[in-house]
Scaffold this motif. Sequence first.
Motif, short mmCIF file in Angstrom:
data_model
loop_
_atom_site.label_atom_id
_atom_site.label_comp_id
_atom_site.label_asym_id
_atom_site.label_seq_id
_atom_site.Cartn_x
_atom_site.Cartn_y
_atom_site.Cartn_z
N VAL A 168 18.73 60.99 9.24
CA VAL A 168 18.33 59.61 9.56
C VAL A 168 16.81 59.60 9.60
CG1 VAL A 168 18.29 57.83 11.35
CG2 VAL A 168 20.40 59.10 10.89
N THR A 169 16.20 58.71 8.85
CA THR A 169 14.74 58.63 8.85
C THR A 169 14.30 57.35 9.54
OG1 THR A 169 14.62 59.90 6.81
CG2 THR A 169 12.67 58.63 7.41
N VAL A 170 13.50 57.50 10.59
CA VAL A 170 12.99 56.36 11.35
C VAL A 170 11.61 56.02 10.79
CG1 VAL A 170 12.31 55.52 13.63
CG2 VAL A 170 14.22 57.15 13.41
N PRO A 171 11.40 54.80 10.34
CA PRO A 171 10.08 54.43 9.82
C PRO A 171 8.97 54.70 10.85
CG PRO A 171 11.69 52.70 9.38
CD PRO A 171 12.36 53.69 10.29
N ASP A 172 7.94 55.41 10.43
CA ASP A 172 6.82 55.79 11.30
C ASP A 172 7.31 56.55 12.54
OD1 ASP A 172 4.19 56.09 12.01
OD2 ASP A 172 4.08 54.19 13.11
N GLY A 173 8.50 57.13 12.45
CA GLY A 173 9.06 57.93 13.54
C GLY A 173 9.54 59.24 12.98
N PRO A 174 10.48 59.86 13.66
CA PRO A 174 10.94 61.17 13.20
C PRO A 174 11.97 61.08 12.08
CG PRO A 174 12.13 60.51 15.16
CD PRO A 174 11.13 59.42 14.89
N THR A 175 12.11 62.17 11.38
CA THR A 175 13.28 62.38 10.53
C THR A 175 14.25 63.25 11.33
OG1 THR A 175 12.01 62.19 8.51
CG2 THR A 175 14.10 63.37 8.36
N ILE A 176 15.49 62.79 11.43
CA ILE A 176 16.45 63.44 12.31
C ILE A 176 17.61 63.98 11.47
CG2 ILE A 176 17.98 63.15 14.30
CD1 ILE A 176 16.23 60.71 15.06
N THR A 177 17.87 65.27 11.60
CA THR A 177 18.96 65.90 10.85
C THR A 177 20.06 66.34 11.83
OG1 THR A 177 17.35 66.73 9.26
CG2 THR A 177 19.53 67.75 9.22
N VAL A 178 21.29 66.01 11.50
CA VAL A 178 22.42 66.39 12.35
C VAL A 178 22.80 67.84 12.04
CG1 VAL A 178 24.80 65.87 13.00
CG2 VAL A 178 23.25 64.00 12.34
N LEU A 179 22.74 68.69 13.06
CA LEU A 179 23.06 70.11 12.91
C LEU A 179 24.46 70.44 13.42
CD1 LEU A 179 19.69 71.58 14.25
CD2 LEU A 179 20.36 71.32 11.85
N SER A 180 24.97 69.63 14.34
CA SER A 180 26.28 69.84 14.96
C SER A 180 26.72 68.48 15.48
CB SER A 180 26.15 70.85 16.10
OG SER A 180 27.33 70.88 16.90
N PRO A 181 28.04 68.21 15.58
CA PRO A 181 29.17 69.11 15.30
C PRO A 181 29.53 69.09 13.82
CG PRO A 181 30.01 67.01 16.04
CD PRO A 181 28.51 66.91 16.09
#
Length: 383
Positions: A168-181
Amino acid sequence: MTTEPTAIHVEVLPARLGDCLIVECPRPAGPTWRMLVDGGPPDTWPLLEARLRRLDPADRHIDVAVITHIDNDHIGGMLAFLSSDLASDVGDFWFNGRTHLSADAPGKARSIEQGESLVTALLGPLGAPPSGKPGAKPPGRALPWNAAFGGGPIETGAPGASGGVITVTVPDGPTITVLSPTTVGLARLADSWSSRLHDALQPRDRGLAPPADVLGPLDDLPHLAGERTPSDSSVPNGSSIALLLERHGASIVLGADAYGDVLAAGLHGVARARGLQSLPVDAIKLPHHGSQANVVAALLAAAPASHYLVSTNGDVFHHPDDAAMARVVLDAPAGPTLRFNYRTPRTQRWADPRLVAQHGYHVTFPDPAHADAGIVLDLPARR
Ligand SMILES: [Zn+2]
């Protein structure tokens, strides 16, 4: 000397045996992006509420509130949060509910059932408001729930479908990757959802007093690190939402209570997609409060870090385990920093000057004048 702006700010609040984290991405021009990860056990709520009410009223929103899994030391404070007015300031709740668990149709999107709310999903089996809060009413309006995932489950996806990397990429925020579950790890909850949730709503540390903590010597770290320890097999822990946050070259792994091998596989997947052998990160919130069943060599090899965050006061389970911390000290790249959110007889031993000098690492504890702040860490932008 120029100071790089903070890309990611993290706080690990003192939530006794549980987790309660606040992660922020300051934006020079605009509101701070803010994530709340779990609420600790029920008695963490006053501390969490005070922390949130200290925010500038004009900037009090929470973009994402994550309920990583159904365990009392993670959801207790979240139930009180959900009953408060602060819940209406949340942009999206990330939580895998009962309807997200079915593995009947692999690959088929499973969405929140029509009419089901986050609050009833959390309290449905009991049909009662959070304990100790008679008369507490859930917010009147439907709360946004897994909206970033189209209302579907938050998981790593089937291997192959997405390369095992959901981002999930938040504009001007973090890029978030789901590692679990994993899809399987989440589906395993399906058969026991109601009883697990019922258990999760009971405080874990009432009743019989746990055995006294026995502190062994730390004079042979290779032996401790090499101890054969059973892997975590808790079904709720295996359903933990664990995330990789990256912004402006800074990065942190929020390990929840996830399985070590699942985190390692997810991190290797991200590394592989970038043509790397492993994924160096700035910080890891160690999974499961530094349990030896979760902090395994494969995880430490997958994501070598500079900061290892430990969230526990040792209540009930006597975390962090010596084997886990020995693995961190021996396996981490040169000069890692262990950051504990409590100074306890158990964690204090890791600051023994002889041990620190011998193995070349650093240790921090909360400032005694601000112990309620827990761990506070700013990760600077690298680009
Ligand atoms: Zn936990």
